[in-house]
Design an enzyme around this catalytic site. Sequence first.
Site, PDB file in Angstrom:
ATOM      1  N   ALA A   1       0.829  -1.204   0.000  1.00  0.00           N
ATOM      2  CA  ALA A   1       0.000   0.000   0.000  1.00  0.00           C
ATOM      3  C   ALA A   1       0.868   1.260   0.000  1.00  0.00           C
ATOM      4  O   ALA A   1       0.529   2.253  -0.632  1.00  0.00           O
ATOM      5  CB  ALA A   1      -0.918  -0.003   1.215  1.00  0.00           C
ATOM      6  N   CYS A   2       2.039   1.186   0.680  1.00  0.00           N
ATOM      7  CA  CYS A   2       2.863   2.408   0.761  1.00  0.00           C
ATOM      8  C   CYS A   2       3.564   2.709  -0.558  1.00  0.00           C
ATOM      9  O   CYS A   2       4.236   3.716  -0.683  1.00  0.00           O
ATOM     10  CB  CYS A   2       3.852   2.325   1.922  1.00  0.00           C
ATOM     11  SG  CYS A   2       4.716   0.783   2.038  1.00  0.00           S
ATOM     12  N   HIS A   3       3.415   1.839  -1.565  1.00  0.00           N
ATOM     13  CA  HIS A   3       3.983   2.126  -2.885  1.00  0.00           C
ATOM     14  C   HIS A   3       2.905   2.520  -3.883  1.00  0.00           C
ATOM     15  O   HIS A   3       3.147   2.576  -5.075  1.00  0.00           O
ATOM     16  CB  HIS A   3       4.716   0.893  -3.444  1.00  0.00           C
ATOM     17  CG  HIS A   3       5.988   0.607  -2.706  1.00  0.00           C
ATOM     18  ND1 HIS A   3       6.653  -0.582  -2.805  1.00  0.00           N
ATOM     19  CD2 HIS A   3       6.689   1.366  -1.846  1.00  0.00           C
ATOM     20  CE1 HIS A   3       7.719  -0.539  -2.029  1.00  0.00           C
ATOM     21  NE2 HIS A   3       7.762   0.623  -1.436  1.00  0.00           N
TER      22      HIS A   3
END
Length: 426
Positions: free
Chosen positions: A366-368
């Site tokens: 998700a953080c990408h």
Amino acid sequence: MGVETEPVEAQCVSLEGRVYLDYNATTPLAPEVAQAVWDAMCQAWGNPSSSHPAGRKAKELIGSARESLARMLGGRPEDIVFTSGGTEANNMVIHTACRHFHESQRGTKNSQGTPHVVTSTVEHDSIRLPLEQLGKEGLAETTFVPVSPRSGRAEVDDVLAAIRPNTCLVSLMLANNETGVIMPVAELSQRICALNQRRAAEGLPRILVHTDAAQMIGKGRVDVQELGVDYLTVVGHKFHGPRIGALYTRSPGTATPLHPILFGGGQERSFRPGTENTPMIAGLGQAAELVSKNWEAYEAHMRDVRDYLEATLEASFGKQRIHFNSHFKGSRRLCNTCNFSILGPGLQGRRVLAHCKVLLASVGAACHSEKGDRPSPVLLSCGIPPEVAQNALRLSVGRGTTRADVDRAVQDLVQAVEQLERDRAP
Ligand SMILES: Cc1ncc(COP(=O)(O)O)c(C=O)c1O
């Protein structure tokens, strides 16, 4: 496929008809957890450091949450330090290992210079980025061991081969968030334990062993004694708990070093000061209780639904059009994770998801999610060709996912792909 297993748990979640298959990104609070958070907010609002009854009540709740976490992990309550989340716990381990290295070198004749860390190429950013930052500042060196394209795992021999005289930490995640591949952490710890005995005789610094268990807790067995690690990272929001975390350390401050990043009021035995977030800690304790009691049922249910998802994908698109990106012979993988590509031009994962009306999922971590159409570095490290990796979708099922949810999600994918293909037609 056999008979469907019952969804194991209801959830406090409103999805307005959508099907959420992104449980590796985060999970909704379990109702029991939400209740525990609310109860603590109403009844245990005192400052846990106060000696009057309001404070004592909060302190008791924190103590019992600590016991619940210890029970879930097979450790002791005094081995648990609550943190703001996994990112903080991971940073704390790296900080500790580097500081401990310098302390152990002080006054020795053969100082080993800069601390060295060994980790893998597929770790979460909360391991990779602090190590890269320390590298830029000249404060630590890191070897990022590539995963094997045959197994998707960082192999024990490759990790051991990267160890140098100045190595102070080996950090290997327990299960990868994108592929779900489970890493050989127990074997690695055993081998490093033997190596540490030889290193001590040679006057070399001890190698500390850490695993980031964010993705494994609630989906499989996690026992710190079996794993033999010095540190283990816990992330509440991955197992239907609140958005805080904890760090397990085997006898912190005595058998295993633990150095704070923050300094303040002495809470958490000064390992992590700051007035405790009692409601979230109470919720984390409740989430841990649920895992201790039910993890085998959770695992069986998620595996059943995930296998049904994979069979349904093949049946709907045809075997030759689906490539599973995390099927590696001989490697174990998380029970809930399905990483696959729908083969064909113009079917990049992000485009397919943008055309879905029902399915909520992701293409990787998700953080990408802001990093455009570039294929996932994790999949590339696993040897997935770029043209396949760029079409990747990561679907991760949860405790409450049913086969009916899967049917709706796959039907939505079929329609999204048909739409994309119609749009491409001349
Ligand atoms: C493997 C892994 N480690 C660490 C983290 C970070 O945890 P937190 O979001 O609590 O900082 C995550 C969450 O995305 C994760 O998947």
